[in-house]
Write an enzyme that holds these catalytic residues in place. Sequence first.
Site, PDB file in Angstrom:
ATOM      1  N   CYS A 131      -1.408   1.957   7.834  1.00 34.03           N
ATOM      2  CA  CYS A 131      -0.488   0.867   7.632  1.00 34.03           C
ATOM      3  C   CYS A 131      -1.078  -0.546   7.518  1.00 34.03           C
ATOM      4  CB  CYS A 131       0.376   0.968   8.869  1.00 34.03           C
ATOM      5  SG  CYS A 131       1.881   0.192   8.949  1.00 34.03           S
ATOM      6  N   CYS A 160       4.946  -5.749  15.694  1.00 27.28           N
ATOM      7  CA  CYS A 160       4.218  -4.836  16.595  1.00 27.28           C
ATOM      8  C   CYS A 160       2.774  -5.344  16.717  1.00 27.28           C
ATOM      9  CB  CYS A 160       4.242  -3.406  16.056  1.00 27.28           C
ATOM     10  SG  CYS A 160       5.934  -2.783  15.879  1.00 27.28           S
ATOM     11  N   GLU A 214       0.820  -1.200   0.000  1.00 29.90           N
ATOM     12  CA  GLU A 214       0.000   0.000   0.000  1.00 29.90           C
ATOM     13  C   GLU A 214       0.857   1.254   0.000  1.00 29.90           C
ATOM     14  OE1 GLU A 214      -2.920  -2.222   3.152  1.00 29.90           O
ATOM     15  OE2 GLU A 214      -2.285  -0.175   3.538  1.00 29.90           O
ATOM     16  N   CYS A 226       5.896  -7.321   7.205  1.00 28.66           N
ATOM     17  CA  CYS A 226       6.867  -6.759   8.142  1.00 28.66           C
ATOM     18  C   CYS A 226       7.210  -7.824   9.178  1.00 28.66           C
ATOM     19  CB  CYS A 226       6.266  -5.540   8.845  1.00 28.66           C
ATOM     20  SG  CYS A 226       7.445  -4.689   9.932  1.00 28.66           S
ATOM     21  N   GLY A 232       6.208  -2.352   6.353  1.00 23.70           N
ATOM     22  CA  GLY A 232       7.597  -2.789   6.422  1.00 23.70           C
ATOM     23  C   GLY A 232       8.468  -1.946   7.318  1.00 23.70           C
ATOM     24  N   GLU A 233       9.654  -2.462   7.580  1.00 23.40           N
ATOM     25  CA  GLU A 233      10.628  -1.764   8.426  1.00 23.40           C
ATOM     26  C   GLU A 233      11.759  -1.276   7.507  1.00 23.40           C
ATOM     27  OE1 GLU A 233      11.202  -0.480  11.440  1.00 23.40           O
ATOM     28  OE2 GLU A 233      13.164  -0.044  10.594  1.00 23.40           O
ATOM     29  N   CYS A 275      -0.357  -3.673  14.865  1.00 24.41           N
ATOM     30  CA  CYS A 275      -0.208  -3.209  13.475  1.00 24.41           C
ATOM     31  C   CYS A 275      -0.666  -4.270  12.490  1.00 24.41           C
ATOM     32  CB  CYS A 275       1.251  -2.836  13.220  1.00 24.41           C
ATOM     33  SG  CYS A 275       1.605  -2.408  11.506  1.00 24.41           S
ATOM     34  N   CYS A 277       3.095   8.512   1.687  1.00 24.95           N
ATOM     35  CA  CYS A 277       3.540   7.510   2.653  1.00 24.95           C
ATOM     36  C   CYS A 277       3.787   6.234   1.860  1.00 24.95           C
ATOM     37  CB  CYS A 277       2.441   7.303   3.698  1.00 24.95           C
ATOM     38  SG  CYS A 277       2.805   5.985   4.861  1.00 24.95           S
ATOM     39  N   SER A 316       9.756   4.814  16.302  1.00 18.18           N
ATOM     40  CA  SER A 316       8.492   4.341  16.876  1.00 18.18           C
ATOM     41  C   SER A 316       8.773   3.739  18.237  1.00 18.18           C
ATOM     42  CB  SER A 316       7.865   3.293  15.946  1.00 18.18           C
ATOM     43  OG  SER A 316       7.492   3.907  14.733  1.00 18.18           O
ATOM     44  N   LEU A 317       8.373   4.451  19.265  1.00 15.24           N
ATOM     45  CA  LEU A 317       8.713   4.054  20.627  1.00 15.24           C
ATOM     46  C   LEU A 317       7.579   3.237  21.271  1.00 15.24           C
ATOM     47  CD1 LEU A 317      11.202   4.575  22.342  1.00 15.24           C
ATOM     48  CD2 LEU A 317      10.135   6.691  23.148  1.00 15.24           C
ATOM     49  N   HIS A 318       6.424   3.834  21.368  1.00 11.32           N
ATOM     50  CA  HIS A 318       5.186   3.175  21.821  1.00 11.32           C
ATOM     51  C   HIS A 318       5.132   2.763  23.282  1.00 11.32           C
ATOM     52  CE1 HIS A 318       4.555   3.351  17.633  1.00 11.32           C
ATOM     53  NE2 HIS A 318       5.008   2.175  17.304  1.00 11.32           N
ATOM     54  N   SER A 332      10.869   6.274   9.088  1.00  4.45           N
ATOM     55  CA  SER A 332      10.269   5.873  10.362  1.00  4.45           C
ATOM     56  C   SER A 332      10.683   4.441  10.684  1.00  4.45           C
ATOM     57  CB  SER A 332       8.743   5.970  10.261  1.00  4.45           C
ATOM     58  OG  SER A 332       8.143   5.523  11.455  1.00  4.45           O
ATOM     59  N   ASN A 361      -5.460   3.503  15.507  1.00  2.00           N
ATOM     60  CA  ASN A 361      -6.437   3.330  14.447  1.00  2.00           C
ATOM     61  C   ASN A 361      -6.817   1.843  14.430  1.00  2.00           C
ATOM     62  OD1 ASN A 361      -7.922   3.937  12.186  1.00  2.00           O
ATOM     63  ND2 ASN A 361      -6.197   4.776  11.052  1.00  2.00           N
TER      64      ASN A 361
HETATM   65  N1  SAH Z   1       8.307  -0.062  10.699  1.00  5.07           N
HETATM   66  C1  SAH Z   1       8.388   1.365  10.746  1.00  5.07           C
HETATM   67  C2  SAH Z   1       7.559   2.076   9.686  1.00  5.07           C
HETATM   68  C3  SAH Z   1       6.181   1.550   9.400  1.00  5.07           C
HETATM   69  S1  SAH Z   1       4.958   1.806  10.666  1.00  5.07           S
HETATM   70  C4  SAH Z   1       8.026   1.863  12.136  1.00  5.07           C
HETATM   71  O1  SAH Z   1       7.681   1.046  12.975  1.00  5.07           O
HETATM   72  O2  SAH Z   1       8.121   3.066  12.386  1.00  5.07           O
HETATM   73  C5  SAH Z   1       4.732   3.542  10.701  1.00  5.07           C
HETATM   74  C6  SAH Z   1       4.040   4.045  11.946  1.00  5.07           C
HETATM   75  O3  SAH Z   1       2.643   3.697  11.916  1.00  5.07           O
HETATM   76  C7  SAH Z   1       4.612   3.447  13.205  1.00  5.07           C
HETATM   77  O4  SAH Z   1       4.808   4.434  14.187  1.00  5.07           O
HETATM   78  C8  SAH Z   1       3.515   2.479  13.602  1.00  5.07           C
HETATM   79  O5  SAH Z   1       3.559   2.187  14.942  1.00  5.07           O
HETATM   80  C9  SAH Z   1       2.257   3.212  13.175  1.00  5.07           C
HETATM   81  N2  SAH Z   1       1.071   2.367  13.098  1.00  5.07           N
HETATM   82  C10 SAH Z   1       0.980   1.121  12.618  1.00  5.07           C
HETATM   83  N3  SAH Z   1      -0.270   0.642  12.723  1.00  5.07           N
HETATM   84  C11 SAH Z   1      -1.008   1.611  13.296  1.00  5.07           C
HETATM   85  C12 SAH Z   1      -2.378   1.723  13.691  1.00  5.07           C
HETATM   86  N4  SAH Z   1      -3.232   0.737  13.494  1.00  5.07           N
HETATM   87  N5  SAH Z   1      -2.780   2.886  14.292  1.00  5.07           N
HETATM   88  C13 SAH Z   1      -1.907   3.904  14.461  1.00  5.07           C
HETATM   89  N6  SAH Z   1      -0.618   3.854  14.108  1.00  5.07           N
HETATM   90  C14 SAH Z   1      -0.156   2.729  13.542  1.00  5.07           C
END
Ligand code: SAH
Length: 365
Positions: free
Chosen positions: A333, A114, A90, A110, A159-160, A117, A103, A214-216, A191, A290
């Site tokens: 994503c 996470c 996508e 991936c 993807g990463e 995701c 984007c 991406s810390l989370h 990212s 989301n």
């Molecule tokens: N792998 C990389 C880039 C792809 S994800 C990374 O982790 O940064 C890009 C961003 O979208 C990340 O911060 C990820 O945590 C966020 N993301 C993925 N799924 C999501 C969702 N359902 N709601 C909100 N953010 C999301």
Amino acid sequence: MRSLLELDESQLVAWLQEQGEPRYRAAQIRRWVFERRAEDFESMNDLPKSLRARLAEHFVLWQGEIDVHSRATDGTEKLLLKWPSGAKIECVLIREGDRRTICISSQVGCAMGCVFCASGLDGVERNLSHAEIVEQMLRLQRLLPADERLSHIVVMGMGEPLANLDNVLVALREANAKTGLDISARRITISTVGLPPALRRLTQEEPRYHLAVSLHAPNDALRSEIVPVNRKIGIEAVMEAADEYFEASGRRLTFEYVLLGQLNDSPQHARELAALLRGRTALLNVIPYNPVAGLPYKTPSPEAIDRFRGELEQRGINVQFRQRKGDEINAACGQLRRATQGTIPSKGTVPSKSTVPLSRPTTES
Ligand code: SAH
């Protein structure tokens, strides 16, 4: 067949020389591809017909096909591209004021895992080639009217990117090149979950781009639960590599924090996060979750979001709460690909007044 997008400028010059063509043809062809948004070789009407024919013999311009094209009422457009192997990825165009941000994806699937995701639910299938990454940029650019340009790129799709750094860097060089898309490096964001060895390589080789980590979660126990790859890495190593990138690039870092209801959204988490970020030249980007169909995670309540924000602001953290874009077309994503798996995707462009090309698997308040 080989994509023309596999060739950078000097490789294109070399190919043209083999064909007995003058080198200035390379600049002409690249203008057609990156600036004039040619659909095919035939339309490159200032090239000799014989050269157009030879290009078409040796190369394709597009490897993928547009499987689904959807457009949300906020102007966000999303493409699901299908490669000849059947793999789908996508990419998204986001309109925000004067900005035209795209984007893009770096891998099919991936491997980071996470938990919230959609992209990683089935693991990683393969890296995208640099040509496939550039193709996303050009396909999205073609959605804009002729007098509008792409202004920003975020590598935040599937993807990463640091797990496919070689190809990502080649593609971003084309995005940045004067004879490519000519987008300044500070308007290009990579990212990442933060893979220290690859991040160090980026620091050494090309610390030109804007970096988002991406810390989370503010501590290892929680981060390892949400971002499983963290078990082998640890937040400290991620922060150290990010700091080195900041030193080398001089660019403010962004930390991303997807806010998951009742998981990482308590005032205590906010305080811990503030302590972690204190003293760093950084922006914290908080993104309310989301929802993804079939996953148990929730968007936090407005009250929880406000409390979280309050704790951070009180502590002087530079924080931004990101507006979600394109919810109605599954623009987060990996969601569209999932929504189409096992169903028959609707084909072609959806008229812009229509909002949802597919039945939406998730509901959202
Ligand atoms: N792998 C990389 C880039 C792809 S994800 C990374 O982790 O940064 C890009 C961003 O979208 C990340 O911060 C990820 O945590 C966020 N993301 C993925 N799924 C999501 C969702 N359902 N709601 C909100 N953010 C999301």
